[in-house]
Design a protein around this motif. Structure first.
Motif, PDB file in Angstrom:
ATOM      1  N   GLY A   1       0.821  -1.206   0.000  1.00 36.10           N
ATOM      2  CA  GLY A   1       0.000   0.000   0.000  1.00 36.10           C
ATOM      3  C   GLY A   1       0.853   1.253   0.000  1.00 36.10           C
ATOM      4  O   GLY A   1       0.603   2.204  -0.752  1.00 36.10           O
ATOM      5  N   LEU A   2       1.880   1.257   0.826  1.00 36.03           N
ATOM      6  CA  LEU A   2       2.783   2.396   0.884  1.00 36.03           C
ATOM      7  C   LEU A   2       3.449   2.629  -0.476  1.00 36.03           C
ATOM      8  O   LEU A   2       3.536   3.763  -0.956  1.00 36.03           O
ATOM      9  CB  LEU A   2       3.839   2.185   1.964  1.00 36.03           C
ATOM     10  CG  LEU A   2       4.847   3.314   2.118  1.00 36.03           C
ATOM     11  CD1 LEU A   2       4.159   4.584   2.607  1.00 36.03           C
ATOM     12  CD2 LEU A   2       5.943   2.906   3.074  1.00 36.03           C
ATOM     13  N   ALA A   3       3.916   1.573  -1.104  1.00 37.84           N
ATOM     14  CA  ALA A   3       4.563   1.703  -2.417  1.00 37.84           C
ATOM     15  C   ALA A   3       3.604   2.229  -3.472  1.00 37.84           C
ATOM     16  O   ALA A   3       3.973   3.085  -4.295  1.00 37.84           O
ATOM     17  CB  ALA A   3       5.131   0.354  -2.848  1.00 37.84           C
ATOM     18  N   GLU A   4       2.379   1.752  -3.462  1.00 38.49           N
ATOM     19  CA  GLU A   4       1.406   2.219  -4.457  1.00 38.49           C
ATOM     20  C   GLU A   4       1.027   3.687  -4.224  1.00 38.49           C
ATOM     21  O   GLU A   4       0.739   4.405  -5.170  1.00 38.49           O
ATOM     22  CB  GLU A   4       0.164   1.329  -4.466  1.00 38.49           C
ATOM     23  CG  GLU A   4       0.398  -0.027  -5.094  1.00 38.49           C
ATOM     24  CD  GLU A   4       0.682   0.010  -6.592  1.00 38.49           C
ATOM     25  OE1 GLU A   4       0.218   0.939  -7.297  1.00 38.49           O
ATOM     26  OE2 GLU A   4       1.367  -0.908  -7.077  1.00 38.49           O
ATOM     27  N   VAL A   5       1.059   4.144  -2.973  1.00 36.94           N
ATOM     28  CA  VAL A   5       0.793   5.551  -2.669  1.00 36.94           C
ATOM     29  C   VAL A   5       1.958   6.417  -3.144  1.00 36.94           C
ATOM     30  O   VAL A   5       1.757   7.499  -3.695  1.00 36.94           O
ATOM     31  CB  VAL A   5       0.568   5.751  -1.155  1.00 36.94           C
ATOM     32  CG1 VAL A   5       0.691   7.203  -0.751  1.00 36.94           C
ATOM     33  CG2 VAL A   5      -0.790   5.232  -0.754  1.00 36.94           C
ATOM     34  N   ARG A   6       3.170   5.944  -2.935  1.00 35.34           N
ATOM     35  CA  ARG A   6       4.344   6.750  -3.289  1.00 35.34           C
ATOM     36  C   ARG A   6       4.651   6.739  -4.778  1.00 35.34           C
ATOM     37  O   ARG A   6       5.043   7.756  -5.336  1.00 35.34           O
ATOM     38  CB  ARG A   6       5.573   6.237  -2.535  1.00 35.34           C
ATOM     39  CG  ARG A   6       5.466   6.317  -1.043  1.00 35.34           C
ATOM     40  CD  ARG A   6       5.719   7.742  -0.523  1.00 35.34           C
ATOM     41  NE  ARG A   6       5.527   7.813   0.906  1.00 35.34           N
ATOM     42  CZ  ARG A   6       6.475   7.564   1.797  1.00 35.34           C
ATOM     43  NH1 ARG A   6       7.677   7.237   1.408  1.00 35.34           N
ATOM     44  NH2 ARG A   6       6.194   7.641   3.079  1.00 35.34           N
ATOM     45  N   TYR A   7       4.505   5.551  -5.420  1.00 32.82           N
ATOM     46  CA  TYR A   7       5.002   5.415  -6.786  1.00 32.82           C
ATOM     47  C   TYR A   7       4.008   4.794  -7.765  1.00 32.82           C
ATOM     48  O   TYR A   7       4.306   4.688  -8.945  1.00 32.82           O
ATOM     49  CB  TYR A   7       6.266   4.536  -6.792  1.00 32.82           C
ATOM     50  CG  TYR A   7       7.304   4.977  -5.816  1.00 32.82           C
ATOM     51  CD1 TYR A   7       8.013   6.149  -6.020  1.00 32.82           C
ATOM     52  CD2 TYR A   7       7.569   4.236  -4.669  1.00 32.82           C
ATOM     53  CE1 TYR A   7       8.976   6.566  -5.111  1.00 32.82           C
ATOM     54  CE2 TYR A   7       8.534   4.642  -3.753  1.00 32.82           C
ATOM     55  CZ  TYR A   7       9.236   5.807  -3.983  1.00 32.82           C
ATOM     56  OH  TYR A   7      10.173   6.220  -3.085  1.00 32.82           O
ATOM     57  N   GLY A   8       2.867   4.364  -7.305  1.00 28.06           N
ATOM     58  CA  GLY A   8       1.998   3.554  -8.153  1.00 28.06           C
ATOM     59  C   GLY A   8       0.623   4.126  -8.390  1.00 28.06           C
ATOM     60  O   GLY A   8       0.410   5.340  -8.484  1.00 28.06           O
TER      61      GLY A   8
ATOM     62  N   LYS B   1      -3.729  10.295  -5.134  1.00 31.09           N
ATOM     63  CA  LYS B   1      -5.166  10.074  -4.940  1.00 31.09           C
ATOM     64  C   LYS B   1      -5.575  10.565  -3.553  1.00 31.09           C
ATOM     65  O   LYS B   1      -5.038  10.126  -2.554  1.00 31.09           O
ATOM     66  CB  LYS B   1      -5.529   8.596  -5.078  1.00 31.09           C
ATOM     67  CG  LYS B   1      -5.113   7.960  -6.384  1.00 31.09           C
ATOM     68  CD  LYS B   1      -5.923   8.477  -7.541  1.00 31.09           C
ATOM     69  CE  LYS B   1      -5.553   7.697  -8.793  1.00 31.09           C
ATOM     70  NZ  LYS B   1      -6.049   8.270  -9.993  1.00 31.09           N
ATOM     71  N   ASP B   2      -6.512  11.484  -3.537  1.00 28.68           N
ATOM     72  CA  ASP B   2      -7.048  11.967  -2.271  1.00 28.68           C
ATOM     73  C   ASP B   2      -8.157  11.040  -1.800  1.00 28.68           C
ATOM     74  O   ASP B   2      -8.727  10.278  -2.575  1.00 28.68           O
ATOM     75  CB  ASP B   2      -7.608  13.384  -2.430  1.00 28.68           C
ATOM     76  CG  ASP B   2      -6.509  14.415  -2.612  1.00 28.68           C
ATOM     77  OD1 ASP B   2      -5.395  14.203  -2.089  1.00 28.68           O
ATOM     78  OD2 ASP B   2      -6.766  15.423  -3.289  1.00 28.68           O
TER      79      ASP B   2
ATOM     80  N   ILE C   1      -5.691 -12.817   1.317  1.00 28.61           N
ATOM     81  CA  ILE C   1      -6.095 -11.465   0.952  1.00 28.61           C
ATOM     82  C   ILE C   1      -5.480 -10.523   1.973  1.00 28.61           C
ATOM     83  O   ILE C   1      -5.774 -10.616   3.167  1.00 28.61           O
ATOM     84  CB  ILE C   1      -7.627 -11.280   0.946  1.00 28.61           C
ATOM     85  CG1 ILE C   1      -8.279 -12.186  -0.082  1.00 28.61           C
ATOM     86  CG2 ILE C   1      -7.976  -9.813   0.672  1.00 28.61           C
ATOM     87  CD1 ILE C   1      -9.813 -12.136  -0.063  1.00 28.61           C
ATOM     88  N   GLY C   2      -4.626  -9.648   1.493  1.00 28.30           N
ATOM     89  CA  GLY C   2      -4.057  -8.619   2.345  1.00 28.30           C
ATOM     90  C   GLY C   2      -4.758  -7.306   2.059  1.00 28.30           C
ATOM     91  O   GLY C   2      -5.268  -7.092   0.959  1.00 28.30           O
ATOM     92  N   VAL C   3      -4.783  -6.420   3.045  1.00 24.82           N
ATOM     93  CA  VAL C   3      -5.453  -5.133   2.886  1.00 24.82           C
ATOM     94  C   VAL C   3      -4.599  -4.036   3.493  1.00 24.82           C
ATOM     95  O   VAL C   3      -4.085  -4.181   4.603  1.00 24.82           O
ATOM     96  CB  VAL C   3      -6.843  -5.142   3.565  1.00 24.82           C
ATOM     97  CG1 VAL C   3      -7.483  -3.770   3.515  1.00 24.82           C
ATOM     98  CG2 VAL C   3      -7.756  -6.172   2.916  1.00 24.82           C
ATOM     99  N   ALA C   4      -4.458  -2.954   2.728  1.00 20.10           N
ATOM    100  CA  ALA C   4      -3.839  -1.733   3.242  1.00 20.10           C
ATOM    101  C   ALA C   4      -4.861  -0.621   3.123  1.00 20.10           C
ATOM    102  O   ALA C   4      -5.518  -0.472   2.085  1.00 20.10           O
ATOM    103  CB  ALA C   4      -2.582  -1.386   2.455  1.00 20.10           C
TER     104      ALA C   4
ATOM    105  N   GLY D   1      -3.182   9.729   1.312  1.00 19.88           N
ATOM    106  CA  GLY D   1      -1.780   9.394   1.144  1.00 19.88           C
ATOM    107  C   GLY D   1      -1.079   8.854   2.370  1.00 19.88           C
ATOM    108  O   GLY D   1       0.114   8.567   2.317  1.00 19.88           O
ATOM    109  N   VAL D   2      -1.798   8.693   3.469  1.00 25.20           N
ATOM    110  CA  VAL D   2      -1.195   8.205   4.710  1.00 25.20           C
ATOM    111  C   VAL D   2      -1.696   6.798   5.002  1.00 25.20           C
ATOM    112  O   VAL D   2      -2.905   6.552   5.025  1.00 25.20           O
ATOM    113  CB  VAL D   2      -1.539   9.140   5.897  1.00 25.20           C
ATOM    114  CG1 VAL D   2      -0.972   8.595   7.204  1.00 25.20           C
ATOM    115  CG2 VAL D   2      -1.027  10.554   5.631  1.00 25.20           C
TER     116      VAL D   2
END
Length: 181
Positions: free
Chosen positions: A43-50, A55-56, A68-71, A76-77
């Motif tokens: 999730g962190l990677a997709e927020v920073r670079y993906g 996305k607000d 099934i994992g969930v973030a 952005g936090v």
């Protein structure tokens, strides 16, 4: 995973539950480590670079693999430590019915699997009202085979980093942790 302590162990040995993994790795390696849930790292990677970059609002990243994992991400936090892959659906753990591992084990067509995914994502929608779903994990590279079969209120898109997001996110956290020391 909270503060390096494993809290659930759906796809690993149950002896890890309530075990301080951070402490063990630090003792054995003789250095500071950062331990994180794989979906949180993705999730962190997709927020920073993906796919979730810029996305607000409320983004839910799911990793569809053995489980099934969930973030959960808000503006952005990362909101860590969600275990929403284990929601109960139709008297079953959602992961046991809707993960990519379940699809493979039961030899489900993408159409049949999409019915289960529809149920899972609709349930998440009704509980949390997200602004966007991002789908990662091992199966994300085949997202064109199943995402178009879903009919959700919430937009749903594949992860841009596909199955590498967890590695990228873990590296980001390690780098940030090293910078803060």
């Amino acid at each position: 995973m909270t503060h390096g302590v494993v809290r659930s162990a759906a796809n690993i040995d149950k002896r890890w539950i309530d075990f301080d993994a951070k402490q063990l790795f630090e003792e054995r390696l003789g250095r500071t480590v950062h331990v994180v849930n794989d979906a949180d790292a993705a999730g962190l990677a997709e927020v920073r670079y993906g796919a979730a970059k810029g996305k607000d609002g409320f983004v839910i990243l799911t990793t569809l693999g053995t489980g099934i994992g969930v973030a959960l991400i808000y503006n952005g936090v990362l909101i860590p430590n969600a275990e929403l892959g284990h929601l109960e659906l139709d008297c079953h753990d959602a992961e046991s019915r809707a993960s990519s591992g379940a699809r493979e084990a039961e030899d489900l067509s993408y159409e049949d699997w999409a019915v289960r995914l529809q149920h899972y994502y609709s349930h998440l929608e009704n509980l949390l009202w997200p602004d966007l779903f991002v789908v990662g994990g091992g199966i994300s590279k085949k997202s064109k085979k199943f995402l178009p079969l879903l009919d959700l209120r919430t937009p749903i898109i594949p992860a841009a980093l596909l199955n590498t997001a967890g590695i990228v996110g873990a590296a980001v956290l390690a780098a940030e942790d090293a910078t803060q020391r």
